[in-house]
Design a protein around this motif. Structure first.
Motif, PDB file in Angstrom:
ATOM      1  N   ARG A   1       0.836  -1.212   0.000  1.00  0.00           N
ATOM      2  CA  ARG A   1       0.000   0.000   0.000  1.00  0.00           C
ATOM      3  C   ARG A   1       0.864   1.253   0.000  1.00  0.00           C
ATOM      4  O   ARG A   1       0.638   2.175  -0.799  1.00  0.00           O
ATOM      5  CB  ARG A   1      -0.929   0.000   1.222  1.00  0.00           C
ATOM      6  N   TRP A   2       1.867   1.293   0.887  1.00  0.00           N
ATOM      7  CA  TRP A   2       2.717   2.483   0.950  1.00  0.00           C
ATOM      8  C   TRP A   2       3.484   2.673  -0.359  1.00  0.00           C
ATOM      9  O   TRP A   2       3.591   3.786  -0.871  1.00  0.00           O
ATOM     10  CB  TRP A   2       3.710   2.364   2.108  1.00  0.00           C
ATOM     11  N   LEU A   3       3.989   1.591  -0.915  1.00  0.00           N
ATOM     12  CA  LEU A   3       4.754   1.674  -2.147  1.00  0.00           C
ATOM     13  C   LEU A   3       3.896   2.169  -3.308  1.00  0.00           C
ATOM     14  O   LEU A   3       4.340   2.993  -4.116  1.00  0.00           O
ATOM     15  CB  LEU A   3       5.361   0.314  -2.481  1.00  0.00           C
ATOM     16  N   MET A   4       2.652   1.707  -3.381  1.00  0.00           N
ATOM     17  CA  MET A   4       1.774   2.150  -4.461  1.00  0.00           C
ATOM     18  C   MET A   4       1.371   3.610  -4.279  1.00  0.00           C
ATOM     19  O   MET A   4       1.310   4.370  -5.254  1.00  0.00           O
ATOM     20  CB  MET A   4       0.539   1.254  -4.536  1.00  0.00           C
ATOM     21  N   LEU A   5       1.121   4.022  -3.048  1.00  0.00           N
ATOM     22  CA  LEU A   5       0.784   5.423  -2.810  1.00  0.00           C
ATOM     23  C   LEU A   5       1.963   6.335  -3.111  1.00  0.00           C
ATOM     24  O   LEU A   5       1.795   7.445  -3.633  1.00  0.00           O
ATOM     25  CB  LEU A   5       0.316   5.614  -1.369  1.00  0.00           C
ATOM     26  N   ARG A   6       3.174   5.886  -2.789  1.00  0.00           N
ATOM     27  CA  ARG A   6       4.347   6.694  -3.133  1.00  0.00           C
ATOM     28  C   ARG A   6       4.526   6.753  -4.655  1.00  0.00           C
ATOM     29  O   ARG A   6       4.908   7.788  -5.212  1.00  0.00           O
ATOM     30  CB  ARG A   6       5.590   6.118  -2.452  1.00  0.00           C
ATOM     31  N   GLY A   7       4.249   5.636  -5.340  1.00  0.00           N
ATOM     32  CA  GLY A   7       4.287   5.653  -6.798  1.00  0.00           C
ATOM     33  C   GLY A   7       3.243   6.593  -7.373  1.00  0.00           C
ATOM     34  O   GLY A   7       3.514   7.343  -8.326  1.00  0.00           O
ATOM     35  N   LEU A   8       2.032   6.563  -6.807  1.00  0.00           N
ATOM     36  CA  LEU A   8       0.966   7.465  -7.238  1.00  0.00           C
ATOM     37  C   LEU A   8       1.396   8.918  -7.083  1.00  0.00           C
ATOM     38  O   LEU A   8       1.251   9.735  -7.993  1.00  0.00           O
ATOM     39  CB  LEU A   8      -0.295   7.199  -6.410  1.00  0.00           C
ATOM     40  N   ARG A   9       1.964   9.246  -5.923  1.00  0.00           N
ATOM     41  CA  ARG A   9       2.396  10.616  -5.669  1.00  0.00           C
ATOM     42  C   ARG A   9       3.524  11.029  -6.605  1.00  0.00           C
ATOM     43  O   ARG A   9       3.576  12.153  -7.094  1.00  0.00           O
ATOM     44  CB  ARG A   9       2.857  10.778  -4.232  1.00  0.00           C
ATOM     45  N   GLY A  10       4.441  10.100  -6.876  1.00  0.00           N
ATOM     46  CA  GLY A  10       5.514  10.400  -7.806  1.00  0.00           C
ATOM     47  C   GLY A  10       4.991  10.714  -9.202  1.00  0.00           C
ATOM     48  O   GLY A  10       5.471  11.636  -9.875  1.00  0.00           O
ATOM     49  N   GLY A  11       3.991   9.958  -9.642  1.00  0.00           N
ATOM     50  CA  GLY A  11       3.382  10.231 -10.939  1.00  0.00           C
ATOM     51  C   GLY A  11       2.682  11.579 -10.962  1.00  0.00           C
ATOM     52  O   GLY A  11       2.747  12.316 -11.954  1.00  0.00           O
ATOM     53  N   GLN A  12       2.019  11.913  -9.865  1.00  0.00           N
ATOM     54  CA  GLN A  12       1.358  13.215  -9.783  1.00  0.00           C
ATOM     55  C   GLN A  12       2.367  14.351  -9.784  1.00  0.00           C
ATOM     56  O   GLN A  12       2.138  15.399 -10.407  1.00  0.00           O
ATOM     57  CB  GLN A  12       0.477  13.265  -8.537  1.00  0.00           C
ATOM     58  N   ASP A  13       3.482  14.158  -9.075  1.00  0.00           N
ATOM     59  CA  ASP A  13       4.549  15.167  -9.094  1.00  0.00           C
ATOM     60  C   ASP A  13       5.026  15.402 -10.524  1.00  0.00           C
ATOM     61  O   ASP A  13       5.198  16.548 -10.959  1.00  0.00           O
ATOM     62  CB  ASP A  13       5.733  14.722  -8.237  1.00  0.00           C
ATOM     63  N   TYR A  14       5.248  14.303 -11.244  1.00  0.00           N
ATOM     64  CA  TYR A  14       5.731  14.430 -12.623  1.00  0.00           C
ATOM     65  C   TYR A  14       4.720  15.197 -13.470  1.00  0.00           C
ATOM     66  O   TYR A  14       5.100  16.086 -14.253  1.00  0.00           O
ATOM     67  CB  TYR A  14       5.976  13.043 -13.210  1.00  0.00           C
ATOM     68  N   ALA A  15       3.439  14.877 -13.325  1.00  0.00           N
ATOM     69  CA  ALA A  15       2.414  15.569 -14.105  1.00  0.00           C
ATOM     70  C   ALA A  15       2.373  17.057 -13.768  1.00  0.00           C
ATOM     71  O   ALA A  15       2.271  17.906 -14.671  1.00  0.00           O
ATOM     72  CB  ALA A  15       1.048  14.935 -13.845  1.00  0.00           C
ATOM     73  N   ARG A  16       2.472  17.392 -12.489  1.00  0.00           N
ATOM     74  CA  ARG A  16       2.464  18.806 -12.098  1.00  0.00           C
ATOM     75  C   ARG A  16       3.655  19.542 -12.704  1.00  0.00           C
ATOM     76  O   ARG A  16       3.531  20.678 -13.170  1.00  0.00           O
ATOM     77  CB  ARG A  16       2.499  18.938 -10.569  1.00  0.00           C
ATOM     78  N   HIS A  17       4.809  18.899 -12.703  1.00  0.00           N
ATOM     79  CA  HIS A  17       5.993  19.531 -13.255  1.00  0.00           C
ATOM     80  C   HIS A  17       5.895  19.670 -14.776  1.00  0.00           C
ATOM     81  O   HIS A  17       6.331  20.684 -15.336  1.00  0.00           O
ATOM     82  CB  HIS A  17       7.239  18.734 -12.869  1.00  0.00           C
ATOM     83  N   ARG A  18       5.320  18.672 -15.439  1.00  0.00           N
ATOM     84  CA  ARG A  18       5.111  18.790 -16.885  1.00  0.00           C
ATOM     85  C   ARG A  18       4.154  19.925 -17.197  1.00  0.00           C
ATOM     86  O   ARG A  18       4.396  20.727 -18.109  1.00  0.00           O
ATOM     87  CB  ARG A  18       4.550  17.477 -17.454  1.00  0.00           C
ATOM     88  N   LEU A  19       3.076  20.016 -16.459  1.00  0.00           N
ATOM     89  CA  LEU A  19       2.083  21.061 -16.714  1.00  0.00           C
ATOM     90  C   LEU A  19       2.633  22.452 -16.421  1.00  0.00           C
ATOM     91  O   LEU A  19       2.200  23.432 -17.030  1.00  0.00           O
ATOM     92  CB  LEU A  19       0.819  20.809 -15.874  1.00  0.00           C
ATOM     93  N   SER A  20       3.565  22.538 -15.478  1.00  0.00           N
ATOM     94  CA  SER A  20       4.144  23.832 -15.131  1.00  0.00           C
ATOM     95  C   SER A  20       5.223  24.280 -16.118  1.00  0.00           C
ATOM     96  O   SER A  20       5.722  25.404 -16.023  1.00  0.00           O
ATOM     97  CB  SER A  20       4.735  23.786 -13.721  1.00  0.00           C
ATOM     98  N   GLY A  21       5.606  23.399 -17.046  1.00  0.00           N
ATOM     99  CA  GLY A  21       6.617  23.739 -18.031  1.00  0.00           C
ATOM    100  C   GLY A  21       8.025  23.376 -17.639  1.00  0.00           C
ATOM    101  O   GLY A  21       8.972  23.762 -18.330  1.00  0.00           O
ATOM    102  N   ARG A  22       8.196  22.623 -16.567  1.00  0.00           N
ATOM    103  CA  ARG A  22       9.543  22.275 -16.123  1.00  0.00           C
ATOM    104  C   ARG A  22      10.302  21.464 -17.160  1.00  0.00           C
ATOM    105  O   ARG A  22      11.514  21.598 -17.306  1.00  0.00           O
ATOM    106  CB  ARG A  22       9.460  21.510 -14.809  1.00  0.00           C
ATOM    107  N   PHE A  23       9.607  20.612 -17.907  1.00  0.00           N
ATOM    108  CA  PHE A  23      10.252  19.802 -18.937  1.00  0.00           C
ATOM    109  C   PHE A  23       9.999  20.368 -20.341  1.00  0.00           C
ATOM    110  O   PHE A  23      10.108  19.659 -21.324  1.00  0.00           O
ATOM    111  CB  PHE A  23       9.743  18.359 -18.874  1.00  0.00           C
ATOM    112  N   GLY A  24       9.668  21.629 -20.425  1.00  0.00           N
ATOM    113  CA  GLY A  24       9.349  22.243 -21.704  1.00  0.00           C
ATOM    114  C   GLY A  24       7.864  22.562 -21.796  1.00  0.00           C
ATOM    115  O   GLY A  24       7.037  22.020 -21.050  1.00  0.00           O
TER     116      GLY A  24
END
Length: 342
Positions: free
Chosen positions: A250-273
């Motif tokens: 459970r903890w590992l999947m929730l951390r994976g979920l949060r990591g994916g959300q972090d990536y999406a937020r950074h993509r939307l903010s223009g961090r990766f272009g």
């Protein structure tokens, strides 16, 4: 979890007009910053480690994110035993990891700030290794790098389940010393940063990430976009015990979920272009497809061992996190009793 399958960008071509931020670090210019939340025993061990550093800092700043001030006695105990540096204690009563880190920056006087988590342990040469890397791996006509990241090595107890040990779930990628850190591997927990980069803004860590996490990568990503040079130091190792509460799917999947959300937020903010509407839709569709493929792999992975099935489920959770992150929902990991400074 980390996202090695996502695009990795080399920021070295962004520094033609790189500004000057200051001089190389030395003992007289370093503040060690610690955000803590209800880990008095772990904090005490870390303070003991800092007292034994071969290169002592100017000061150590402890900011307590517990409104009851549970770290105050630990700091007083360390002061009573003697400190070869100034030991500063502050509080941030509102549970928010970004505000807590911001408070540590406000209290620190050093021209360089080293950040380490309250549940980590530092070897005697930890700080000296970070400083040496900053000074030796200069570029662009400057005296030192602008930030240096080091590895955080997880320590699993002997009682950890066999599938947890086989899965190697807690390891982060490492690089050669002096290498530029890719944008999708930027994080705090073991880092030395020029103080001027953090002090030129009122809230260097974005409070919007205060209950979800991801404030560290967001900040470092912004700094890189503004011309900062972030390098790796593989010798500056800190260790982190993996708590029993984190040794489960459970903890590992929730951390994976949060990591994916972090990536999406950074993509939307223009961090990766820049990412337009079509790019956003493409990210969601691609992530949903990758989530579905990962779920299909779960029973196949189970044939190779429980850890393989778990890896597929974590990958599915990470891609589900990207989809939900694009849709605007964010898992508030640090709004729990697990602590805002973990």
């Amino acid at each position: 979890m980390n996202h090695d399958h996502d695009p990795v960008f080399d920021p070295t071509d962004r520094h033609a007009d790189r500004p000057t931020w200051g001089q190389p670090p030395s003992r007289a210019s370093i503040s060690v910053c610690i955000a803590t939340y209800r880990r008095p025993d772990r904090l005490g061990h870390l303070l003991d480690d800092l007292v034994r550093q071969s290169l002592l800092p100017l000061e150590v700043v402890v900011v307590d994110n517990d409104a009851t001030g549970s770290a105050r006695e630990v700091v007083a105990w360390r002061r009573a035993r003697g400190c070869p540096f100034e030991l500063v204690y502050g509080t941030q009563p509102e549970q928010n990891i970004a505000l807590t880190r911001n408070r540590s920056v406000a209290l620190a006087h050093g021209s360089w700030l080293a950040f380490i988590d309250d549940d980590e342990r530092a070897a005697p040469h930890w700080l000296a290794d970070l400083v040496e890397a900053a000074c030796q791996h200069a570029a662009f006509g400057q005296d030192a790098a602008d930030a240096v990241l080091g590895p955080v090595v997880p320590l699993l107890p002997e009682t950890a389940p066999a599938w947890i040990r086989a899965g190697d779930f807690y390891r982060w990628p490492r690089s050669r010393t002096g290498a530029i850190v890719p944008l999708n591997r930027l994080r705090f927990g073991n880092v030395l940063v020029r103080g001027a980069l953090l002090r030129d803004r009122e809230s260097p860590f974005d409070p919007a990430y205060g209950l979800t996490g991801g404030e560290d990568g967001e900040l470092l990503g912004r700094l890189v976009q503004q011309g900062a040079r972030v390098i790796w130091c593989d010798e500056a190792v800190v260790t982190e015990p993996v708590e029993a509460s984190r040794q489960n799917l459970r903890w590992l999947m929730l951390r994976g979920l949060r990591g994916g959300q972090d990536y999406a937020r950074h993509r939307l903010s223009g961090r990766f272009g820049r990412l337009g509407l079509a790019g956003r839709a493409g990210l969601m569709v691609r992530s949903a497809a990758q989530c579905a493929v990962a779920l299909v792999l779960v029973p196949l992975g189970a044939l190779l061992g429980r850890h393989r099935a778990a890896q597929a489920l974590i990958l599915a959770a990470a891609n589900a996190g990207k989809v939900s992150g694009c849709a605007g929902w964010h898992y508030r990991e640090y709004a729990t009793t697990a602590g805002a400074a973990s």
